[in-house]
Motif scaffolding. Structure first.
Motif, PDB file in Angstrom:
ATOM      1  N   THR A 232       8.743  -5.630  -7.372  1.00 35.22           N
ATOM      2  CA  THR A 232       8.786  -5.440  -9.022  1.00 35.22           C
ATOM      3  C   THR A 232       9.704  -4.570  -9.527  1.00 35.22           C
ATOM      4  O   THR A 232      10.097  -4.556 -10.883  1.00 35.22           O
ATOM      5  CB  THR A 232       7.445  -4.858  -9.357  1.00 35.22           C
ATOM      6  OG1 THR A 232       7.353  -3.622  -8.758  1.00 35.22           O
ATOM      7  CG2 THR A 232       6.159  -5.698  -8.947  1.00 35.22           C
ATOM      8  N   GLN A 233      10.483  -3.571  -8.949  1.00 33.52           N
ATOM      9  CA  GLN A 233      11.509  -2.721  -9.532  1.00 33.52           C
ATOM     10  C   GLN A 233      12.726  -2.916  -8.817  1.00 33.52           C
ATOM     11  O   GLN A 233      13.625  -2.543  -9.725  1.00 33.52           O
ATOM     12  CB  GLN A 233      11.082  -1.456  -9.134  1.00 33.52           C
ATOM     13  CG  GLN A 233       9.525  -0.849  -9.713  1.00 33.52           C
ATOM     14  CD  GLN A 233       9.130   0.316  -9.560  1.00 33.52           C
ATOM     15  OE1 GLN A 233      10.053   1.166  -8.657  1.00 33.52           O
ATOM     16  NE2 GLN A 233       7.767   0.640  -9.240  1.00 33.52           N
ATOM     17  N   GLU A 234      12.971  -3.533  -7.913  1.00 32.93           N
ATOM     18  CA  GLU A 234      14.418  -3.627  -7.294  1.00 32.93           C
ATOM     19  C   GLU A 234      15.176  -4.939  -7.935  1.00 32.93           C
ATOM     20  O   GLU A 234      14.616  -6.178  -7.512  1.00 32.93           O
ATOM     21  CB  GLU A 234      14.370  -3.626  -5.743  1.00 32.93           C
ATOM     22  CG  GLU A 234      15.787  -3.988  -5.099  1.00 32.93           C
ATOM     23  CD  GLU A 234      16.800  -2.771  -5.593  1.00 32.93           C
ATOM     24  OE1 GLU A 234      17.814  -3.510  -6.307  1.00 32.93           O
ATOM     25  OE2 GLU A 234      16.742  -1.810  -5.373  1.00 32.93           O
ATOM     26  N   GLU A 235      16.218  -4.850  -8.724  1.00 25.38           N
ATOM     27  CA  GLU A 235      16.817  -6.013  -9.083  1.00 25.38           C
ATOM     28  C   GLU A 235      17.506  -7.079  -8.270  1.00 25.38           C
ATOM     29  O   GLU A 235      17.533  -8.327  -8.265  1.00 25.38           O
ATOM     30  CB  GLU A 235      17.871  -5.600 -10.221  1.00 25.38           C
ATOM     31  CG  GLU A 235      17.384  -5.047 -11.238  1.00 25.38           C
ATOM     32  CD  GLU A 235      18.383  -4.620 -12.531  1.00 25.38           C
ATOM     33  OE1 GLU A 235      19.627  -4.927 -12.224  1.00 25.38           O
ATOM     34  OE2 GLU A 235      18.077  -4.274 -13.748  1.00 25.38           O
ATOM     35  N   ARG A 236      17.895  -6.331  -7.193  1.00 25.22           N
ATOM     36  CA  ARG A 236      18.292  -7.264  -6.109  1.00 25.22           C
ATOM     37  C   ARG A 236      17.414  -8.152  -5.075  1.00 25.22           C
ATOM     38  O   ARG A 236      17.630  -9.065  -4.601  1.00 25.22           O
ATOM     39  CB  ARG A 236      19.325  -6.436  -4.990  1.00 25.22           C
ATOM     40  CG  ARG A 236      20.749  -5.864  -5.816  1.00 25.22           C
ATOM     41  CD  ARG A 236      21.606  -5.337  -4.963  1.00 25.22           C
ATOM     42  NE  ARG A 236      21.049  -4.225  -4.223  1.00 25.22           N
ATOM     43  CZ  ARG A 236      21.447  -3.707  -2.976  1.00 25.22           C
ATOM     44  NH1 ARG A 236      22.385  -4.286  -2.352  1.00 25.22           N
ATOM     45  NH2 ARG A 236      21.131  -2.527  -2.678  1.00 25.22           N
ATOM     46  N   VAL A 237      15.997  -7.537  -5.254  1.00 23.74           N
ATOM     47  CA  VAL A 237      14.990  -8.462  -4.612  1.00 23.74           C
ATOM     48  C   VAL A 237      14.622  -9.447  -5.927  1.00 23.74           C
ATOM     49  O   VAL A 237      14.338  -9.255  -6.911  1.00 23.74           O
ATOM     50  CB  VAL A 237      13.908  -7.693  -4.238  1.00 23.74           C
ATOM     51  CG1 VAL A 237      12.625  -8.352  -3.828  1.00 23.74           C
ATOM     52  CG2 VAL A 237      14.311  -6.684  -3.394  1.00 23.74           C
ATOM     53  N   MET A 238      14.835 -10.753  -5.434  1.00 23.65           N
ATOM     54  CA  MET A 238      14.534 -12.046  -6.380  1.00 23.65           C
ATOM     55  C   MET A 238      13.143 -11.906  -6.780  1.00 23.65           C
ATOM     56  O   MET A 238      12.371 -11.635  -6.114  1.00 23.65           O
ATOM     57  CB  MET A 238      14.783 -13.188  -5.824  1.00 23.65           C
ATOM     58  CG  MET A 238      16.201 -13.492  -5.296  1.00 23.65           C
ATOM     59  SD  MET A 238      17.322 -13.110  -6.952  1.00 23.65           S
ATOM     60  CE  MET A 238      17.844 -11.488  -7.041  1.00 23.65           C
ATOM     61  N   PRO A 239      12.941 -12.360  -8.128  1.00 22.83           N
ATOM     62  CA  PRO A 239      11.703 -12.140  -8.815  1.00 22.83           C
ATOM     63  C   PRO A 239      11.042 -13.578  -8.420  1.00 22.83           C
ATOM     64  O   PRO A 239      10.511 -14.470  -9.300  1.00 22.83           O
ATOM     65  CB  PRO A 239      11.800 -12.369 -10.309  1.00 22.83           C
ATOM     66  CG  PRO A 239      13.146 -12.820 -10.487  1.00 22.83           C
ATOM     67  CD  PRO A 239      14.056 -12.605  -9.245  1.00 22.83           C
ATOM     68  N   HIS A 240      10.463 -13.746  -6.944  1.00 21.04           N
ATOM     69  CA  HIS A 240      10.016 -15.053  -6.701  1.00 21.04           C
ATOM     70  C   HIS A 240       8.941 -14.611  -5.314  1.00 21.04           C
ATOM     71  O   HIS A 240       9.622 -14.220  -4.303  1.00 21.04           O
ATOM     72  CB  HIS A 240      11.165 -15.804  -6.016  1.00 21.04           C
ATOM     73  CG  HIS A 240      10.704 -17.124  -5.399  1.00 21.04           C
ATOM     74  ND1 HIS A 240      11.230 -17.646  -4.171  1.00 21.04           N
ATOM     75  CD2 HIS A 240       9.637 -17.984  -5.345  1.00 21.04           C
ATOM     76  CE1 HIS A 240      10.745 -18.622  -3.560  1.00 21.04           C
ATOM     77  NE2 HIS A 240       9.776 -18.738  -4.211  1.00 21.04           N
ATOM     78  N   VAL A 241       7.741 -14.513  -5.576  1.00 26.04           N
ATOM     79  CA  VAL A 241       6.933 -14.179  -4.528  1.00 26.04           C
ATOM     80  C   VAL A 241       5.837 -15.394  -3.993  1.00 26.04           C
ATOM     81  O   VAL A 241       5.224 -15.944  -4.806  1.00 26.04           O
ATOM     82  CB  VAL A 241       5.850 -13.028  -4.860  1.00 26.04           C
ATOM     83  CG1 VAL A 241       4.925 -12.774  -3.899  1.00 26.04           C
ATOM     84  CG2 VAL A 241       6.766 -11.817  -5.581  1.00 26.04           C
ATOM     85  N   HIS A 242       6.342 -15.974  -2.854  1.00 24.50           N
ATOM     86  CA  HIS A 242       5.753 -16.783  -2.257  1.00 24.50           C
ATOM     87  C   HIS A 242       4.358 -16.512  -1.317  1.00 24.50           C
ATOM     88  O   HIS A 242       4.799 -15.722  -0.355  1.00 24.50           O
ATOM     89  CB  HIS A 242       6.381 -17.959  -1.268  1.00 24.50           C
ATOM     90  CG  HIS A 242       5.611 -19.314  -1.149  1.00 24.50           C
ATOM     91  ND1 HIS A 242       5.685 -20.205  -1.829  1.00 24.50           N
ATOM     92  CD2 HIS A 242       4.925 -19.487  -0.086  1.00 24.50           C
ATOM     93  CE1 HIS A 242       5.084 -21.309  -1.430  1.00 24.50           C
ATOM     94  NE2 HIS A 242       4.561 -20.963  -0.278  1.00 24.50           N
ATOM     95  N   LEU A 243       3.181 -16.751  -1.722  1.00 25.01           N
ATOM     96  CA  LEU A 243       1.920 -16.121  -0.913  1.00 25.01           C
ATOM     97  C   LEU A 243       1.162 -17.260  -0.354  1.00 25.01           C
ATOM     98  O   LEU A 243       1.052 -18.425  -0.585  1.00 25.01           O
ATOM     99  CB  LEU A 243       0.892 -15.706  -2.012  1.00 25.01           C
ATOM    100  CG  LEU A 243       1.510 -14.539  -2.961  1.00 25.01           C
ATOM    101  CD1 LEU A 243       0.468 -13.937  -4.078  1.00 25.01           C
ATOM    102  CD2 LEU A 243       1.729 -13.382  -2.145  1.00 25.01           C
ATOM    103  N   SER A 244       0.661 -16.962   0.874  1.00 19.97           N
ATOM    104  CA  SER A 244      -0.169 -17.594   1.900  1.00 19.97           C
ATOM    105  C   SER A 244      -1.410 -17.565   1.343  1.00 19.97           C
ATOM    106  O   SER A 244      -2.190 -16.732   1.930  1.00 19.97           O
ATOM    107  CB  SER A 244       0.277 -16.949   3.242  1.00 19.97           C
ATOM    108  OG  SER A 244      -0.608 -17.973   4.212  1.00 19.97           O
TER     109      SER A 244
END
Length: 407
Positions: A232-244
């Motif tokens: 949620t805070q790191e810009e280099r981590v993409m805003p895309h969360v795939h959940l099982s």
């Protein structure tokens, strides 16, 4: 392609795609076709057999080798196919010795494997994004899943080896995707028991040249405060969360032997979206799990809205031999098929509304082959004027056509 060039057909997950690059590098100059199989559903196994037959028709003189999860689980069945020359197991497929062997069957007991050596692809020259395997196998035993029998127990690649590989890849790739069978179990088998959040922190700190880091499927119950902050805070981590997620009904989740309930999934997504509103949620969902009635199915269908799922992977339940769920009372096949179609329709409507909401926004897009398409940070596919493959461009979204953003 030249007839002497190796060709690897990768089926199923991103982990297979990452491993296929390594296999390709081990086969340079050989007239070999490799089918890297998937076994997540009966349909995946069927597609593997179809790919084998098609490959033999297209390359009649090539050596044809089958590997991957389907081959690991049932090697004899694939070895018996007349089109197949050799079968190589999941534990051996990244080992050069297995490919130099002349044995028709090279498959060991996957449950005896205790390490995942960093057999990470040296090159992803045909992809704008690079995929890095950091974990393999799974220690959980969901009642519907045969993958542990194809991948073995959970094991992790040491962080130093991961960082070294990503440092190399960052010189030529703007985005790296971390992959694994059970990615959020990373590190429990390593000294000091680091976790996925620790690994991501170290990658970002030690590889400043890396522009974008994307994570593959996560088990939401394992998203701790450290990983949540990075998402949620790191810009280099993409805003895309795939959940099982798998299901949206508590009784079904219990019978699946999942470790979360519906409320926990909804609460996690609400927290993610509150902290970083642009995050796009993806999810795996199974339709027609054994004993699922209409009310249970309705809960799963409603979960698409409750968790704002815009990247949905919908699977009709497929009984896998040897799994506990296959012995439970099955839902009629036509009902399973109809419910899967309803889930896909629900997911498509939500995705269409989401794409329309992005019109007028500016998105940073990684340009991918053939050069006029790419993905935004939220993993929406974007078509645009031709640019240099591999670069990140900031473009304004002007419309939506055929489920793709136009920039």
């Amino acid at each position: 392609m030249p007839l002497s060039s190796p060709h690897v057909i990768s089926l199923g997950c991103r982990l297979n795609l990452a491993e296929s690059e390594t296999i390709r590098s081990l086969l340079t100059g050989r007239d070999t076709v490799v089918v890297n199989s998937c076994a997540v559903t009966n349909e995946a196994v069927k597609q593997t057999r179809q790919a084998i037959r098609r490959a033999r028709r297209e390359r009649p003189g090539a050596e044809l080798v089958v590997t991957g999860c389907a081959a690991q689980i049932d090697p004899q069945a694939f070895a018996a196919m007349p089109e197949v020359d050799r079968v190589i197991g999941n534990a051996e497929k990244l080992d050069a010795a297995a490919w130099s062997s002349e044995a028709a069957l090279v498959v060991q007991d996957i449950m005896a494997v205790r390490e995942t050596a960093p057999h990470l692809a040296a090159s992803f020259s045909t992809h704008a994004r690079a995929f890095v395997e950091v974990q393999n196998g799974c220690d959980h035993r969901c009642t519907f899943c045969a993958i542990p029998f194809g991948r073995g127990n959970s094991r992790s690649v040491p962080a130093g080896a991961v960082i070294d590989r990503i440092s190399m890849l960052a010189e030529s790739h703007a985005e790296v995707v971390l992959t694994g069978v059970d990615l959020t179990s990373y590190g429990h088998d390593l000294p000091g028991q680091p976790n996925l959040g620790t690994l991501v922190e170290r990658i970002l700190r030690h590889v400043p040249a890396l522009k974008r880091l994307r994570l593959s499927s996560l088990d939401g119950i394992e998203v701790d405060d450290r990983l949540f902050a990075l998402l949620t805070q790191e810009e280099r981590v993409m805003p895309h969360v795939h959940l099982s997620l798998q299901a949206g009904d508590d009784m079904v989740l219990k019978r699946m032997k999942r470790r979360h309930d519906r409320a926990q999934s909804v609460a996690l997504v609400e927290r993610l979206k509150a902290a970083r509103p642009e995050i796009a949620i993806g999810a795996d969902l199974i339709a027609g799990f054994p004993t699922e009635d209409e009310a249970m199915f309705a809960n799963t269908r409603a979960l698409i809205a409750d968790c704002d799922v815009v990247h949905a992977h919908i699977f009709p339940y497929s009984p896998r031999a040897g799994t506990p769920a296959a012995r439970m009372p099955l839902v009629e096949p036509e009902v399973v098929k109809a419910r899967a179609a309803l889930l896909r329709d629900e997911a498509a409507r939500r995705r269409a509304n989401w794409l329309e909401s992005l019109v007028g926004s500016e998105q940073e897009i990684l340009v991918e082959r053939p050069g006029d398409r790419g993905h935004a940070g939220n993993f929406a596919e974007v078509r645009h004027a031709r640019s240099e493959v591999g670069e990140i461009v900031r473009l304004k979204i002007t419309s939506v056509q055929d489920g793709k953003l136009i920039a």
